[in-house]
Design a protein around this motif. Structure first.
Motif, PDB file in Angstrom:
ATOM      1  N   CYS A   1       0.848  -1.203   0.000  1.00 51.23           N
ATOM      2  CA  CYS A   1       0.000   0.000   0.000  1.00 51.23           C
ATOM      3  C   CYS A   1       0.874   1.240   0.000  1.00 51.23           C
ATOM      4  N   ILE A   2       1.882   1.251   0.863  1.00 52.94           N
ATOM      5  CA  ILE A   2       2.716   2.437   1.007  1.00 52.94           C
ATOM      6  C   ILE A   2       3.545   2.646  -0.255  1.00 52.94           C
ATOM      7  N   ARG A   3       4.077   1.564  -0.812  1.00 51.46           N
ATOM      8  CA  ARG A   3       4.871   1.685  -2.046  1.00 51.46           C
ATOM      9  C   ARG A   3       4.043   2.265  -3.176  1.00 51.46           C
ATOM     10  N   HIS A   4       2.766   1.907  -3.201  1.00 50.76           N
ATOM     11  CA  HIS A   4       1.903   2.368  -4.280  1.00 50.76           C
ATOM     12  C   HIS A   4       1.148   3.652  -3.932  1.00 50.76           C
ATOM     13  N   ALA A   5       1.476   4.261  -2.787  1.00 52.69           N
ATOM     14  CA  ALA A   5       0.823   5.501  -2.347  1.00 52.69           C
ATOM     15  C   ALA A   5      -0.695   5.345  -2.311  1.00 52.69           C
ATOM     16  N   VAL A   6      -1.137   4.176  -1.868  1.00 50.64           N
ATOM     17  CA  VAL A   6      -2.574   3.948  -1.701  1.00 50.64           C
ATOM     18  C   VAL A   6      -3.014   4.666  -0.432  1.00 50.64           C
ATOM     19  N   THR A   7      -4.157   5.337  -0.491  1.00 52.36           N
ATOM     20  CA  THR A   7      -4.639   6.056   0.686  1.00 52.36           C
ATOM     21  C   THR A   7      -6.105   5.717   0.919  1.00 52.36           C
ATOM     22  N   GLY A   8      -6.655   6.283   1.968  1.00 50.55           N
ATOM     23  CA  GLY A   8      -8.077   6.116   2.225  1.00 50.55           C
ATOM     24  C   GLY A   8      -8.410   4.788   2.872  1.00 50.55           C
TER      25      GLY A   8
ATOM     26  N   MET B   1       6.296   7.602   0.853  1.00 55.98           N
ATOM     27  CA  MET B   1       5.219   7.659  -0.138  1.00 55.98           C
ATOM     28  C   MET B   1       5.494   8.756  -1.157  1.00 55.98           C
ATOM     29  N   LEU B   2       5.389   8.401  -2.424  1.00 54.95           N
ATOM     30  CA  LEU B   2       5.399   9.415  -3.484  1.00 54.95           C
ATOM     31  C   LEU B   2       3.931   9.673  -3.800  1.00 54.95           C
TER      32      LEU B   2
ATOM     33  N   LEU C   1      11.277   7.249 -11.554  1.00 59.23           N
ATOM     34  CA  LEU C   1      11.363   6.928 -10.131  1.00 59.23           C
ATOM     35  C   LEU C   1      10.695   5.597  -9.804  1.00 59.23           C
ATOM     36  N   THR C   2      10.364   4.831 -10.845  1.00 59.31           N
ATOM     37  CA  THR C   2       9.650   3.578 -10.589  1.00 59.31           C
ATOM     38  C   THR C   2      10.469   2.624  -9.727  1.00 59.31           C
ATOM     39  N   GLY C   3      11.794   2.752  -9.790  1.00 54.59           N
ATOM     40  CA  GLY C   3      12.621   1.878  -8.968  1.00 54.59           C
ATOM     41  C   GLY C   3      12.525   2.205  -7.491  1.00 54.59           C
TER      42      GLY C   3
ATOM     43  N   SER D   1       4.431   3.718  -6.976  1.00 56.97           N
ATOM     44  CA  SER D   1       3.336   4.613  -7.363  1.00 56.97           C
ATOM     45  C   SER D   1       3.710   5.499  -8.542  1.00 56.97           C
ATOM     46  N   ALA D   2       5.027   5.613  -8.833  1.00 52.92           N
ATOM     47  CA  ALA D   2       5.452   6.494  -9.923  1.00 52.92           C
ATOM     48  C   ALA D   2       5.014   5.954 -11.278  1.00 52.92           C
TER      49      ALA D   2
END
Lengths: 412, 192, 163
Positions: free
Chosen positions: A229-236, C56-57, C103-105, C109-110
């Motif tokens: 979740c954090i890597r993908h910037a998932v929120t909510g 987080m990005l 920045l995908t590495g 989320s990038a």
């Protein structure tokens, strides 16, 4: 090697050719308009039998050029466009945009306005979560809870109509204020609504929450770990279901959220069942906040809800009819629009789907240079392949539903 | 005032009764039949609480604040109140209003729209025209049934848009209630 | 120009001062403008350094400053869940060669957001695993969010693809 006779495999032909069982992966197109998904999106699914090997999510079907359109409009005219980002919680989109502009203008709204905004925002959030939970049940073949959820949403939208003048495209929040104050009899209507929605949520809960079919479909499907979740910037709610208590209303309190009493529900596993439970609990909390806001607005008594600054907010209508000065000001404000000082600002609020941010750039003129909306749906949808890889095709449906991807916001 | 973080009460394991399907189906039936009999009782006694409205025989009464399609307010003599200043044209985010101003020599206001066209197919009912109007001449009516068979029929001319003031009393009353409201002096943002 | 009000920026200036063009904290948003070649290194530092921990990005976008040189500006919004602080990183890219490191590495989320910027601004991301259009059709010509792309541009409807 023995050449003697042996038992044939099912489907194997007499000449000894091997049956083509599970040998080749199948490509399945799902969408862009599919009855079991709410949201216009296309999945290109690589299937091995009924298991998902890989998934390519193709978004963009509802791309309307929101940012481009805003760049050619005045700041004021962008507000109705933000309605169209998320049909479920239009007020929250209005709010995010107007607060971001207010950040650039460096103005603070009156106290009554802030309470009104919180009230309107929470009503909106309630409608969003009701749609998410109701429609998800529908797509899992449960018609009745859908009807209860949508009935509750209609009641919520009745209240929204009473407050804003429209059920869906509210256009309620203004730069430096709100469109109008509470209408007469709002407190009583809100009290009615709260009782009815609570009773419908009880019925919803009785039919669904401990129903074996529902639990079997949701439990341990679409799991997304905290780290992913954090890597993908998932929120909510999706992030909170994974056990991270990130809620901007708590972590970076804006408006009057620091004076309110509410809980932030978090899950433990991060599967669809946790997302469902988090949403249901958030609805209860939204009801609590609405109650507190109505009480507080009653206690505050009548007061201004807009800033008195013709630079920002169109002059009060009553004075436009009477005074020459205000009439001239009205002409100036409408034709020139508010001029926002040159600069940039990012402001995020907690929308029903997660962090809804607006990054605005102004060059000091009446038109924005850049209106970037950070869409929570877009970023929440991105790790979908991660959630369903290896799962059954049927698990894609609840997983996608509980992400609550809103086409308008995802594709802008 | 406090914000607490709570962990949702996840059903770890369903009880054996719940896993049997049948009791839960009966429970579901109990909930739905309750709704059914309540609605049936309401229908029989004429005090229906059913949520469905039998459109078009029954209509919903919209709230006072409701914004329907924009219309022009007609004065007592049938002429529009509009003075063709063009502010709504400026305010409109979708450019759906077209005004051609004209003269009205023997009247105190002197100006009137020669033509006033609203493209209802483009209009998004946002109400900014009404908000910007300095003459209370364009208001949002309660009319929403504007479906047509052709796009050209969505172009509403002045003649179609004019509505006598008496028919718009509810909206005008709602708007006027807001007129007297005071405004707060602009306070600078904290820390700015 | 250098505003050291924010301890974050102080820290960044101390360690990577030579990689920065300028910093400011206007309107309370700590911002650092990074030289594009050093972007990946600065971002990696921001993610991994104890005390900063930007895990987080949140947002990634671009701004087109038509008529200025360098024309494009990449804007990144970082958030630290552990420390609850935010930082904005910007990098200016020339019109002639709008290329920047992906920045995908560092943050997954990038991926989509870089595809979106590629789609709408035509900025290329070096090292992106799957750089293709995301919001628009593959056959679309031009990059609509560029300021010189006319808003009123029309194109014929997309033909149905032959199987």
């Amino acid at each position: 090697m023995s050449t003697g006779p042996r038992l044939r495999l099912p489907g194997e032909r007499k000449d000894g050719a091997q049956p083509d069982l599970h040998a080749e992966h199948q490509i399945l197109n799902m969408g862009p308009s599919h009855p079991a998904t709410h949201g216009t999106v296309k999945f290109l699914i690589e299937l091995d039998g009924e298991s998902i090997v890989d998934l390519d999510v193709q978004v963009g079907y509802v791309h309307r050029g929101f940012e481009k359109e805003c760049e050619s409009r005045s700041w004021y005219q962008c507000i109705p466009y933000t309605d169209r980002l998320n049909y479920n919680s239009a007020i929250l989109c209005n709010l995010g945009f107007c607060m971001a502009v207010e950040k650039l203008l460096e103005i603070e709204t009156p106290e009554r306005c802030q309470w009104l905004r919180v009230l309107a925002g929470e009503i909106s959030r309630l409608g969003d979560h009701l749609t998410r939970c109701g429609a998800s049940c529908l797509e899992l073949q449960a018609m009745t809870p859908f009807l209860y959820g949508i009935e509750a949403r209609e009641l919520v939208w009745d209240l929204q109509e009473m407050l804003c003048g429209a059920r869906v495209t509210t256009n309620y929040v203004r730069i430096g204020g709100v469109k109008h104050d509470l209408p007469e009899g709002f407190a009583a209507a809100a009290g009615d609504l709260l009782a009815k929605v609570r009773s419908l949520l009880r019925d919803f809960d009785a039919v669904v929450t401990r129903n074996r079919i529902f639990v079997d479909r949701l439990k341990d499907t679409g799991v997304l770990s905290k780290e992913d979740c954090i890597r993908h910037a998932v929120t909510g709610p999706v992030l909170r279901a994974a056990g991270v208590p990130l809620d901007l209303r708590k972590d970076e309190p804006y408006l009057v959220y620091d004076q309110l009493d509410f809980d932030v529900p978090v899950g433990t596993v991060g599967d669809n069942y946790d997302r469902y439970l988090v949403c249901v609990e958030e609805m209860q909390q939204s009801l609590r906040i609405v109650e507190q806001c109505v009480d507080r607005l009653g206690a505050l008594g009548p007061g201004p809800v807009d800033v008195d600054d013709p630079r920002v907010r169109w002059p009060a209508k009553g004075r436009v009819f009477e005074g020459m000065e205000e009439l001239i000001q009205q002409f100036k404000s409408v034709t020139e629009g508010p001029k926002v000082p040159a600069g940039e600002g990012y402001l995020a609020i907690e929308s029903a789907n997660g962090e809804l941010g607006f990054y605005l750039v102004s060059d000091g003129s009446q038109r924005p240079v850049k209106v970037r909306c950070r869409p929570p749906s877009f970023l929440n949808l991105q790790p979908l392949p991660l959630m369903v890889r290896g799962a059954m095709l049927a698990d894609l449906i609840p997983t996608f539903d509980f992400l609550n991807m809103i086409g308008g916001e995802c594709d802008r | 005032m406090a914000v607490r973080v709570v962990t949702v009460n996840r059903v770890a394991k369903l009880t054996w009764v719940e896993r049997l399907y049948l009791p839960m189906i009966l429970k579901g039936l109990w909930v739905t039949s309750r709704h059914f009999f309540r609605n049936l009782w309401g229908f029989a006694t004429g005090r229906s609480e059913a949520f469905v409205v039998q459109y078009p025989e029954e209509r919903v009464d919209f709230a006072d604040a409701f914004r329907g399609m924009p219309v022009l307010v007609a004065r007592g003599d049938g002429l529009p109140r509009c003075v063709a200043c063009g502010l709504c044209e400026f305010a409109c985010p979708t450019d759906c209003i077209r005004i051609v101003p004209g003269e009205l020599p023997d009247d105190a206001v002197e100006r009137t729209p020669r033509s006033f066209t609203i493209d209802m197919a483009r209009c998004m009912f946002c109400g900014l025209c009404e908000e910007s109007c300095p003459e209370e001449a364009i208001v949002m009516s309660r009319e929403v049934e504007i479906a047509t068979f052709t796009r050209d029929a969505m172009l509403y001319e002045k003649e179609h848009l004019l509505v006598p003031e008496a028919l718009l009393e509810r909206r005008l009353g709602f708007l006027r209630a807001e007129y007297g409201r005071e405004r707060a002096p602009a306070a600078p943002r904290d820390g700015a | 120009m250098d505003d050291c009000a924010s301890p974050l920026l102080r820290r960044l200036l101390d360690t990577h001062g030579s990689a920065l063009h300028a910093t400011h904290a206007r309107l309370g948003d700590a911002t650092a403008i990074v030289k594009p070649p050093a972007l990946l290194e600065v971002m990696g530092f921001l993610r991994d350094e104890p005390g900063l921990e930007f895990d987080m990005l949140l947002d990634l976008t671009a701004v087109d400053h038509l008529g200025e040189e360098p024309r494009f500006e990449m804007v990144y919004h970082l958030y630290s869940l552990a420390r609850n602080h935010r930082l904005r990183i910007k990098a200016r890219l020339p019109e002639s060669e709008p290329v920047v490191a992906s920045l995908t590495g560092l943050w997954a989320s990038a991926d989509w957001m870089e595809r979106e910027v590629f789609d709408l601004y035509g900025i290329r991301f070096e090292g992106h695993p799957d750089l293709r259009r995301i919001l628009l059709d593959e056959s679309f010509e031009g990059h609509p969010l560029r300021k010189d792309h006319p808003k009123a541009a029309r194109r014929p409807p997309v033909e149905p693809r032959q199987a």
